[in-house]
Design a protein around this motif. Structure first.
Motif, PDB file in Angstrom:
ATOM      1  N   GLU A  35       0.831  -1.216   0.000  1.00 24.02           N
ATOM      2  CA  GLU A  35       0.000   0.000   0.000  1.00 24.02           C
ATOM      3  C   GLU A  35       0.863   1.263   0.000  1.00 24.02           C
ATOM      4  OE1 GLU A  35      -4.091  -0.711   2.175  1.00 24.02           O
ATOM      5  OE2 GLU A  35      -2.413  -1.475   3.381  1.00 24.02           O
ATOM      6  N   GLY A  83       1.103   4.074  -2.935  1.00 22.66           N
ATOM      7  CA  GLY A  83       0.972   5.490  -2.593  1.00 22.66           C
ATOM      8  C   GLY A  83       2.102   6.314  -3.173  1.00 22.66           C
ATOM      9  N   THR A  84       3.320   5.744  -3.161  1.00 19.88           N
ATOM     10  CA  THR A  84       4.468   6.441  -3.747  1.00 19.88           C
ATOM     11  C   THR A  84       4.254   6.664  -5.232  1.00 19.88           C
ATOM     12  OG1 THR A  84       5.953   5.492  -2.108  1.00 19.88           O
ATOM     13  CG2 THR A  84       6.964   6.296  -4.137  1.00 19.88           C
ATOM     14  N   GLU A 130       1.737   9.428  -5.730  1.00 18.32           N
ATOM     15  CA  GLU A 130       2.354  10.747  -5.511  1.00 18.32           C
ATOM     16  C   GLU A 130       3.134  11.197  -6.744  1.00 18.32           C
ATOM     17  OE1 GLU A 130       4.747  10.504  -1.981  1.00 18.32           O
ATOM     18  OE2 GLU A 130       3.023  10.094  -0.705  1.00 18.32           O
TER      19      GLU A 130
END
Length: 131
Positions: free
Chosen positions: A42, A46-47, A50
């Motif tokens: 997760e 998320g990285t 971004e």
């Protein structure tokens, strides 16, 4: 089998490469991360999110700059036309000023060319151009 250090910059670049160059889908990437990094998948997704957000912001800035330059070009040509038309014909009717302000760059180029040879202001706007 190559083992990548979890969360490393290299690992992030490999993920980015797989999505951008190899063009694997986000669903496939998520499945691979769930298997390879069950504890941190997760965070890694998320990285990637971004990075996409940053890329979108940069793309938006470039598009905004391009639109701003285009608008500035239109305004500059409109100002030039109005200034030259006033010098040649005197004060202009508000309707004509509004038409010039709403014109495209292509229209303004045509009207600037016509301004050189026109005997009247109406000659410019009656050369098959809206106005």
């Amino acid at each position: 089998v190559i083992k990548l250090k979890e969360g490393s910059d290299f690992e992030n670049k490999v993920m980015w490469y797989m999505i951008r160059v190899v063009q694997i889908s986000m669903v496939t990437m998520e499945e691979a991360l769930r298997q390879a990094r069950p504890k941190n998948w997760e965070i890694m997704m998320g990285t990637l999110a971004e990075q996409w957000i940053e890329e979108g912001i940069e793309k938006g800035k470039v598009q905004g700059l391009e639109k701003g330059l285009e608008k500035g070009l239109e305004q500059g040509k409109a100002d030039t036309f109005l200034r030259l038309a006033r010098l040649k014909f005197g004060e202009l009717p508000e309707q004509r000023i509004d038409a010039v302000r709403a014109a495209t760059v292509a229209q303004l180029d045509q009207w600037l060319d016509a301004l050189l040879v026109a005997d009247t202001l109406d000659d410019i706007f009656n050369m098959g151009l809206p106005g």
